[in-house]
Design a protein around this motif. Structure first.
Motif, PDB file in Angstrom:
ATOM      1  N   LYS A 193       0.825  -1.219   0.000  1.00  0.00           N
ATOM      2  CA  LYS A 193       0.000   0.000   0.000  1.00  0.00           C
ATOM      3  C   LYS A 193       0.858   1.269   0.000  1.00  0.00           C
ATOM      4  CE  LYS A 193      -4.218  -1.790   0.947  1.00  0.00           C
ATOM      5  NZ  LYS A 193      -3.887  -3.195   0.892  1.00  0.00           N
ATOM      6  N   ASN A 194       0.321   2.304  -0.632  1.00  0.00           N
ATOM      7  CA  ASN A 194       0.909   3.637  -0.549  1.00  0.00           C
ATOM      8  C   ASN A 194       0.526   4.232   0.798  1.00  0.00           C
ATOM      9  OD1 ASN A 194       2.247   4.338  -3.042  1.00  0.00           O
ATOM     10  ND2 ASN A 194       0.247   4.052  -3.993  1.00  0.00           N
ATOM     11  N   GLY A 195       1.445   4.185   1.734  1.00  0.00           N
ATOM     12  CA  GLY A 195       1.174   4.797   3.036  1.00  0.00           C
ATOM     13  C   GLY A 195       1.939   6.098   3.142  1.00  0.00           C
ATOM     14  N   LEU A 219       5.077   6.609   2.373  1.00  0.00           N
ATOM     15  CA  LEU A 219       6.068   6.729   1.287  1.00  0.00           C
ATOM     16  C   LEU A 219       7.406   7.309   1.760  1.00  0.00           C
ATOM     17  CD1 LEU A 219       3.808   7.804  -1.735  1.00  0.00           C
ATOM     18  CD2 LEU A 219       4.616   5.514  -1.112  1.00  0.00           C
ATOM     19  N   GLY A 259       9.147   5.376   4.367  1.00  0.00           N
ATOM     20  CA  GLY A 259       9.808   4.300   5.098  1.00  0.00           C
ATOM     21  C   GLY A 259       9.417   4.171   6.550  1.00  0.00           C
ATOM     22  N   LYS A 260       8.332   4.822   6.965  1.00  0.00           N
ATOM     23  CA  LYS A 260       8.021   4.830   8.401  1.00  0.00           C
ATOM     24  C   LYS A 260       6.815   3.982   8.815  1.00  0.00           C
ATOM     25  CE  LYS A 260      10.105   9.276   9.528  1.00  0.00           C
ATOM     26  NZ  LYS A 260      10.425   9.845   8.208  1.00  0.00           N
ATOM     27  N   CYS A 261       5.977   3.549   7.870  1.00  0.00           N
ATOM     28  CA  CYS A 261       4.750   2.879   8.305  1.00  0.00           C
ATOM     29  C   CYS A 261       4.729   1.379   8.032  1.00  0.00           C
ATOM     30  CB  CYS A 261       3.530   3.541   7.673  1.00  0.00           C
ATOM     31  SG  CYS A 261       3.312   3.159   5.917  1.00  0.00           S
ATOM     32  N   GLY A 262       5.435   0.894   7.019  1.00  0.00           N
ATOM     33  CA  GLY A 262       5.473  -0.536   6.726  1.00  0.00           C
ATOM     34  C   GLY A 262       4.328  -1.033   5.863  1.00  0.00           C
ATOM     35  N   ALA A 263       3.414  -0.148   5.456  1.00  0.00           N
ATOM     36  CA  ALA A 263       2.256  -0.598   4.667  1.00  0.00           C
ATOM     37  C   ALA A 263       2.665  -1.123   3.288  1.00  0.00           C
ATOM     38  CB  ALA A 263       1.269   0.552   4.504  1.00  0.00           C
ATOM     39  N   CYS A 264       3.843  -0.736   2.833  1.00  0.00           N
ATOM     40  CA  CYS A 264       4.317  -1.118   1.492  1.00  0.00           C
ATOM     41  C   CYS A 264       5.273  -2.313   1.543  1.00  0.00           C
ATOM     42  CB  CYS A 264       5.042   0.067   0.870  1.00  0.00           C
ATOM     43  SG  CYS A 264       6.533   0.470   1.811  1.00  0.00           S
ATOM     44  N   GLN A 275      10.761  -2.045   3.140  1.00  0.00           N
ATOM     45  CA  GLN A 275       9.729  -1.104   2.697  1.00  0.00           C
ATOM     46  C   GLN A 275       9.974  -0.803   1.221  1.00  0.00           C
ATOM     47  OE1 GLN A 275      11.550  -0.215   5.661  1.00  0.00           O
ATOM     48  NE2 GLN A 275       9.970  -0.902   7.059  1.00  0.00           N
ATOM     49  N   CYS A 312       8.766   1.287  -0.686  1.00  0.00           N
ATOM     50  CA  CYS A 312       8.804   2.711  -1.079  1.00  0.00           C
ATOM     51  C   CYS A 312      10.220   3.271  -0.998  1.00  0.00           C
ATOM     52  CB  CYS A 312       7.850   3.542  -0.224  1.00  0.00           C
ATOM     53  SG  CYS A 312       8.336   3.694   1.516  1.00  0.00           S
TER      54      CYS A 312
HETATM   55  S1  FES Z   1       4.567   3.515   2.471  1.00  0.00           S
HETATM   56 FE1  FES Z   1       5.103   3.774   4.588  1.00  0.00          FE
HETATM   57  S2  FES Z   1       6.966   2.653   4.742  1.00  0.00           S
HETATM   58 FE2  FES Z   1       6.506   2.632   2.639  1.00  0.00          FE
END
Ligand code: FES
Ligand code: FES
Length: 160
Positions: free
Chosen positions: A36-38, A40, A42-47, A57, A59
Protein backbone atom coordinates in the motif's frame (compact mmCIF):
# COMPACT_ATOMS: atom_id res chain seq x y z
CA UNK A 1 16.91 0.56 -18.24
CA UNK A 2 15.86 -3.09 -18.34
CA UNK A 3 15.88 -4.98 -15.06
CA UNK A 4 15.35 -8.68 -14.47
CA UNK A 5 14.36 -10.14 -11.12
CA UNK A 6 12.26 -12.92 -9.60
CA UNK A 7 8.77 -11.86 -8.58
CA UNK A 8 6.63 -14.31 -6.65
CA UNK A 9 8.65 -17.21 -8.04
CA UNK A 10 8.65 -16.12 -11.70
CA UNK A 11 11.43 -14.53 -13.76
CA UNK A 12 10.25 -11.09 -14.86
CA UNK A 13 11.76 -8.18 -16.75
CA UNK A 14 10.73 -4.55 -16.47
CA UNK A 15 11.69 -1.47 -18.45
CA UNK A 16 11.94 1.50 -16.10
CA UNK A 17 14.06 4.38 -14.86
CA UNK A 18 16.73 3.70 -12.25
CA UNK A 19 15.08 5.85 -9.57
CA UNK A 20 11.50 4.61 -9.88
CA UNK A 21 10.44 3.06 -6.58
CA UNK A 22 9.78 -0.65 -6.24
CA UNK A 23 6.28 0.05 -4.86
CA UNK A 24 5.39 1.87 -8.07
CA UNK A 25 6.76 -0.93 -10.24
CA UNK A 26 4.76 -3.50 -8.30
CA UNK A 27 1.53 -1.52 -8.38
CA UNK A 28 1.69 0.12 -11.80
CA UNK A 29 3.57 -2.41 -13.94
CA UNK A 30 2.47 -5.66 -12.33
CA UNK A 31 -0.90 -4.64 -10.86
CA UNK A 32 0.10 -5.92 -7.43
CA UNK A 33 -1.72 -3.53 -5.09
CA UNK A 34 -1.11 -5.39 -1.81
CA UNK A 35 1.87 -3.14 -1.05
CA UNK A 36 0.00 0.00 0.00
CA UNK A 37 0.91 3.64 -0.55
CA UNK A 38 1.17 4.80 3.04
CA UNK A 39 3.71 7.34 4.25
CA UNK A 40 6.07 6.73 1.29
CA UNK A 41 8.94 7.68 3.59
CA UNK A 42 9.81 4.30 5.10
CA UNK A 43 8.02 4.83 8.40
CA UNK A 44 4.75 2.88 8.31
CA UNK A 45 5.47 -0.54 6.73
CA UNK A 46 2.26 -0.60 4.67
CA UNK A 47 4.32 -1.12 1.49
CA UNK A 48 6.27 -4.11 2.87
CA UNK A 49 7.55 -6.92 0.67
CA UNK A 50 10.03 -9.74 1.26
CA UNK A 51 13.25 -8.89 -0.56
CA UNK A 52 15.93 -11.61 -0.65
CA UNK A 53 14.44 -13.12 2.52
CA UNK A 54 14.17 -9.89 4.50
CA UNK A 55 11.20 -7.62 5.01
CA UNK A 56 11.75 -4.21 3.47
CA UNK A 57 9.73 -1.10 2.70
CA UNK A 58 9.26 -1.09 -1.06
CA UNK A 59 8.80 2.71 -1.08
CA UNK A 60 12.50 3.03 -0.19
CA UNK A 61 13.91 0.74 -2.88
CA UNK A 62 14.87 2.31 -6.22
CA UNK A 63 14.58 0.18 -9.34
CA UNK A 64 18.33 -0.21 -9.86
CA UNK A 65 18.57 -2.17 -6.58
CA UNK A 66 16.14 -4.90 -7.58
CA UNK A 67 18.22 -6.35 -10.42
CA UNK A 68 18.73 -10.06 -9.78
CA UNK A 69 16.79 -10.01 -6.52
CA UNK A 70 13.97 -12.26 -5.35
CA UNK A 71 10.84 -10.42 -4.27
CA UNK A 72 7.74 -11.91 -2.68
CA UNK A 73 4.65 -9.74 -2.33
CA UNK A 74 1.60 -10.47 -0.24
CA UNK A 75 -0.13 -11.74 -3.40
CA UNK A 76 2.52 -14.41 -3.90
CA UNK A 77 2.83 -15.22 -0.24
CA UNK A 78 -0.93 -15.67 0.13
CA UNK A 79 -0.69 -18.84 -2.01
CA UNK A 80 1.39 -20.64 0.63
CA UNK A 81 0.74 -22.84 3.67
CA UNK A 82 2.84 -20.39 5.68
CA UNK A 83 0.32 -17.65 4.91
CA UNK A 84 -2.50 -19.86 6.18
CA UNK A 85 -0.62 -20.41 9.46
CA UNK A 86 -0.45 -16.66 9.95
CA UNK A 87 -4.08 -15.99 9.11
CA UNK A 88 -5.18 -18.75 11.52
CA UNK A 89 -2.93 -17.49 14.32
CA UNK A 90 -3.97 -13.88 13.88
CA UNK A 91 -7.68 -14.75 13.85
CA UNK A 92 -7.25 -16.97 16.93
CA UNK A 93 -6.25 -13.87 18.89
CA UNK A 94 -8.84 -11.65 17.13
CA UNK A 95 -6.42 -8.84 16.36
CA UNK A 96 -8.20 -5.53 16.02
CA UNK A 97 -7.91 -4.74 12.37
CA UNK A 98 -8.75 -1.92 10.00
CA UNK A 99 -6.73 -3.84 7.42
CA UNK A 100 -4.48 -1.02 6.28
CA UNK A 101 -1.23 -2.53 7.55
CA UNK A 102 -2.18 -6.18 7.06
CA UNK A 103 0.43 -6.69 4.36
CA UNK A 104 3.15 -5.42 6.67
CA UNK A 105 1.96 -7.43 9.66
CA UNK A 106 1.68 -10.70 7.73
CA UNK A 107 5.05 -10.34 5.99
CA UNK A 108 6.79 -9.21 9.19
CA UNK A 109 5.48 -12.33 10.92
CA UNK A 110 6.76 -14.52 8.10
CA UNK A 111 10.20 -12.86 7.91
CA UNK A 112 10.57 -13.31 11.67
CA UNK A 113 9.33 -16.92 11.88
CA UNK A 114 11.46 -17.93 8.92
CA UNK A 115 14.55 -17.03 10.95
CA UNK A 116 13.28 -17.87 14.41
CA UNK A 117 10.56 -20.49 14.82
CA UNK A 118 9.97 -19.64 18.51
CA UNK A 119 10.47 -15.89 18.98
CA UNK A 120 10.09 -14.43 22.45
CA UNK A 121 8.29 -11.19 23.28
CA UNK A 122 11.29 -8.92 22.69
CA UNK A 123 12.20 -10.62 19.43
CA UNK A 124 8.64 -10.19 18.17
CA UNK A 125 8.53 -6.51 19.08
CA UNK A 126 11.88 -5.94 17.35
CA UNK A 127 10.67 -7.89 14.30
CA UNK A 128 7.64 -5.59 14.03
CA UNK A 129 9.55 -2.40 14.65
CA UNK A 130 9.07 -1.17 11.08
CA UNK A 131 5.29 -1.73 11.08
CA UNK A 132 3.26 1.13 12.46
CA UNK A 133 -0.18 -0.21 13.34
CA UNK A 134 -2.62 2.11 15.02
CA UNK A 135 -5.14 -0.68 15.66
CA UNK A 136 -3.14 -3.43 17.38
CA UNK A 137 -1.67 -3.24 20.86
CA UNK A 138 1.79 -4.79 21.29
CA UNK A 139 0.68 -7.53 23.69
CA UNK A 140 -1.99 -8.80 21.28
CA UNK A 141 0.60 -8.81 18.54
CA UNK A 142 2.99 -10.91 20.65
CA UNK A 143 0.19 -13.34 21.50
CA UNK A 144 -0.81 -13.58 17.84
CA UNK A 145 2.70 -14.31 16.57
CA UNK A 146 3.22 -16.94 19.27
CA UNK A 147 -0.10 -18.52 18.24
CA UNK A 148 1.15 -18.62 14.63
CA UNK A 149 4.41 -20.24 15.78
CA UNK A 150 2.46 -23.01 17.54
CA UNK A 151 0.19 -23.58 14.56
CA UNK A 152 3.23 -23.86 12.31
CA UNK A 153 5.01 -26.31 14.59
CA UNK A 154 1.88 -28.47 14.66
CA UNK A 155 1.53 -28.39 10.88
CA UNK A 156 5.19 -29.22 10.26
CA UNK A 157 5.92 -31.65 13.08
CA UNK A 158 2.54 -32.64 14.51
CA UNK A 159 3.46 -31.14 17.88
CA UNK A 160 3.94 -27.80 19.62
S1 FES B 1 4.57 3.51 2.47
FE1 FES B 1 5.10 3.77 4.59
S2 FES B 1 6.97 2.65 4.74
FE2 FES B 1 6.51 2.63 2.64
S1 FES C 1 -4.71 -2.86 11.29
FE1 FES C 1 -5.21 -0.77 11.25
S2 FES C 1 -3.33 0.25 11.04
FE2 FES C 1 -2.83 -1.79 11.41
Amino acid sequence: MTIGFILNGEDVVVRTEADIRLIDILRDTFGLKGAKNGCLTGKCGACSVIFNGNIIQSCLIPAFRIRGSEIITIEGFSQTDEYQDIIKGFSQVSLENCGFCNTGKVLAAEALLERNSRPNREEILIGFDGIKCRCTDPESLVEAVQAVAEIRQRRLYGRT
